[in-house]
Write a protein that holds these residues in place. Structure first.
Motif, mmCIF file in Angstrom:
data_model
loop_
_atom_site.group_PDB
_atom_site.id
_atom_site.type_symbol
_atom_site.label_atom_id
_atom_site.label_comp_id
_atom_site.label_asym_id
_atom_site.label_seq_id
_atom_site.Cartn_x
_atom_site.Cartn_y
_atom_site.Cartn_z
ATOM 1 N N ASP A 199 51.722 28.558 73.650
ATOM 2 C CA ASP A 199 51.649 29.671 72.703
ATOM 3 C C ASP A 199 50.483 29.502 72.013
ATOM 4 O OD1 ASP A 199 51.646 31.708 70.935
ATOM 5 O OD2 ASP A 199 53.837 31.377 70.625
ATOM 6 N N ASN A 200 49.365 30.353 72.607
ATOM 7 C CA ASN A 200 47.870 30.102 72.160
ATOM 8 C C ASN A 200 47.966 30.334 70.445
ATOM 9 O OD1 ASN A 200 47.017 29.323 74.364
ATOM 10 N ND2 ASN A 200 45.285 30.567 74.334
ATOM 11 N N ARG A 201 48.726 31.538 69.961
ATOM 12 C CA ARG A 201 48.462 31.939 68.690
ATOM 13 C C ARG A 201 49.241 30.799 67.686
ATOM 14 N NH1 ARG A 201 50.916 37.824 68.961
ATOM 15 N NH2 ARG A 201 52.581 36.755 70.125
ATOM 16 N N GLU A 202 50.169 30.186 68.146
ATOM 17 C CA GLU A 202 50.825 29.131 67.405
ATOM 18 C C GLU A 202 49.958 27.935 67.332
ATOM 19 O OE1 GLU A 202 55.153 26.752 67.276
ATOM 20 O OE2 GLU A 202 55.000 28.421 68.426
ATOM 21 N N GLU A 203 49.652 27.608 68.513
ATOM 22 C CA GLU A 203 48.645 26.571 68.722
ATOM 23 C C GLU A 203 47.171 26.523 67.897
ATOM 24 O OE1 GLU A 203 49.525 23.455 69.949
ATOM 25 O OE2 GLU A 203 51.590 24.126 70.340
ATOM 26 N N GLU A 204 46.802 27.664 67.932
ATOM 27 C CA GLU A 204 45.635 27.907 67.256
ATOM 28 C C GLU A 204 45.705 28.002 65.694
ATOM 29 O OE1 GLU A 204 42.893 31.969 66.334
ATOM 30 O OE2 GLU A 204 43.347 31.479 68.342
ATOM 31 N N TYR A 205 46.943 28.266 65.143
ATOM 32 C CA TYR A 205 47.276 28.072 63.715
ATOM 33 C C TYR A 205 47.540 26.720 63.369
ATOM 34 C CZ TYR A 205 49.856 28.101 59.510
ATOM 35 O OH TYR A 205 50.324 28.244 58.083
ATOM 36 N N LYS A 206 48.228 25.929 64.241
ATOM 37 C CA LYS A 206 48.493 24.448 63.990
ATOM 38 C C LYS A 206 47.101 23.834 63.746
ATOM 39 C CE LYS A 206 53.075 24.195 65.857
ATOM 40 N NZ LYS A 206 53.647 23.511 67.029
ATOM 41 N N ALA A 207 46.022 24.020 64.913
ATOM 42 C CA ALA A 207 44.917 23.538 65.114
ATOM 43 C C ALA A 207 44.045 23.783 63.734
ATOM 44 C CB ALA A 207 44.172 23.934 66.431
ATOM 45 N N ALA A 208 43.818 24.976 63.434
ATOM 46 C CA ALA A 208 43.372 25.227 62.242
ATOM 47 C C ALA A 208 43.658 24.696 61.106
ATOM 48 C CB ALA A 208 43.256 26.785 61.746
ATOM 49 N N GLN A 209 45.107 24.267 60.786
ATOM 50 C CA GLN A 209 45.369 23.782 59.616
ATOM 51 C C GLN A 209 45.113 22.257 59.868
ATOM 52 O OE1 GLN A 209 47.103 25.232 57.182
ATOM 53 N NE2 GLN A 209 46.621 26.989 58.360
#
Length: 263
Positions: free
Chosen positions: A2-12
């Motif tokens: 899930d790119n949106r979720e993974e992107e959020y986690k990566a940003a954190q």
């Protein structure tokens, strides 16, 4: 993934390691094939490796080009040179012959050839490893060729012929300033592409002396320069008989491009 979720986690995870964690996370997430690769990307970014060195490619002009630790990342400021040449030579059907000195990824030459449909060009570099990347990028354009040449050696201009445009983004950082650069540049860009000698001007001294034999009459010499180097490079070129055409600022209003004409 899930790119949106993974992107959020990566940003954190990148907060505190990057000035642009959300943007970095977007690039890394889009390129990662799976969660394991994304985790590796994030770890490398946390260690200071630039995003595009991790990904192995970067957009420049209208192109997506391979990059490596043996090349400078193509940067938006350098697009100023392309815009300037297009402004000065608006006829895109001209059969221009273009020389790119210190070609690196080949970005400047390939961007120009993508605009001038009848142009041909040669990119030279002293680094064999950089040339391998340029040649791979050059597979998109049969009108480009790449050669190994060292402009610090006598006779480097022999057998190259003459050109309508000579363009160069040479090393221009003073040697003592390299240790003060951001880690992303200092540790991940090739020193040979950064180090311009004691005052940062070694390449310009050599090139304004040697390039007249490479230019057709009325041909253009186009340089990228560092901050505050405009006046000195201008004087160096004038002493070799070049006619000053114009200086052009980049997006940050810093003079980034100088253009000269062979009179």
């Amino acid at each position: 993934m899930d790119n949106r979720e993974e992107e959020y986690k990566a940003a954190q995870l990148l907060k505190g390691f990057s000035d642009t964690p959300r943007l970095d996370a977007r690039f890394l997430t889009e390129d990662a094939k799976d969660e394991a690769e994304l985790a590796s990307f994030i770890q490398r970014r946390q260690q200071g490796e630039p995003v595009f060195k991790i990904l192995g490619h970067r957009g420049f002009w209208s192109l997506d080009l391979k990059v490596s630790h043996d090349t400078l990342d193509p940067r938006p400021d350098s697009e100023t040179l392309i815009e300037t040449i297009l402004r000065l030579l608006p006829d895109k059907t001209q059969p221009l012959h273009i020389l790119d000195l210190g070609t690196g990824t080949g970005c400047l030459l390939l961007a120009l050839l993508s605009e001038y449909s009848n142009a041909t060009g040669v990119g030279i570099d002293v680094s064999e490893d950089a040339l391998k990347i340029a040649q791979e990028n050059g597979e998109i354009c049969s009108r480009a060729s790449f050669l190994q040449k060292d402009w610090n050696k006598v006779g480097w201009t022999d057998h190259l012929g003459t050109f309508d445009v000579v363009i160069s983004n040479p090393p221009y950082i003073p040697t003592e300033e390299i240790s003060k650069l951001d880690k992303e540049v200092r540790e991940y860009d090739p020193r040979i592409a950064l180090d311009g000698g004691i005052d940062g001007l070694d390449a310009y001294r050599r090139l304004v002396k040697d390039t007249p034999v490479l230019l057709e009459k009325g041909g253009l010499l186009v340089f990228e320069i560092g901050i505050g180097q405009e006046k000195v490079v201008l004087e160096l070129a004038k002493k070799q008989g070049f006619e000053f055409v114009m200086s052009v600022p980049d997006l940050n209003k810093i003079i980034r491009c100088l253009v000269f004409k062979k009179s």
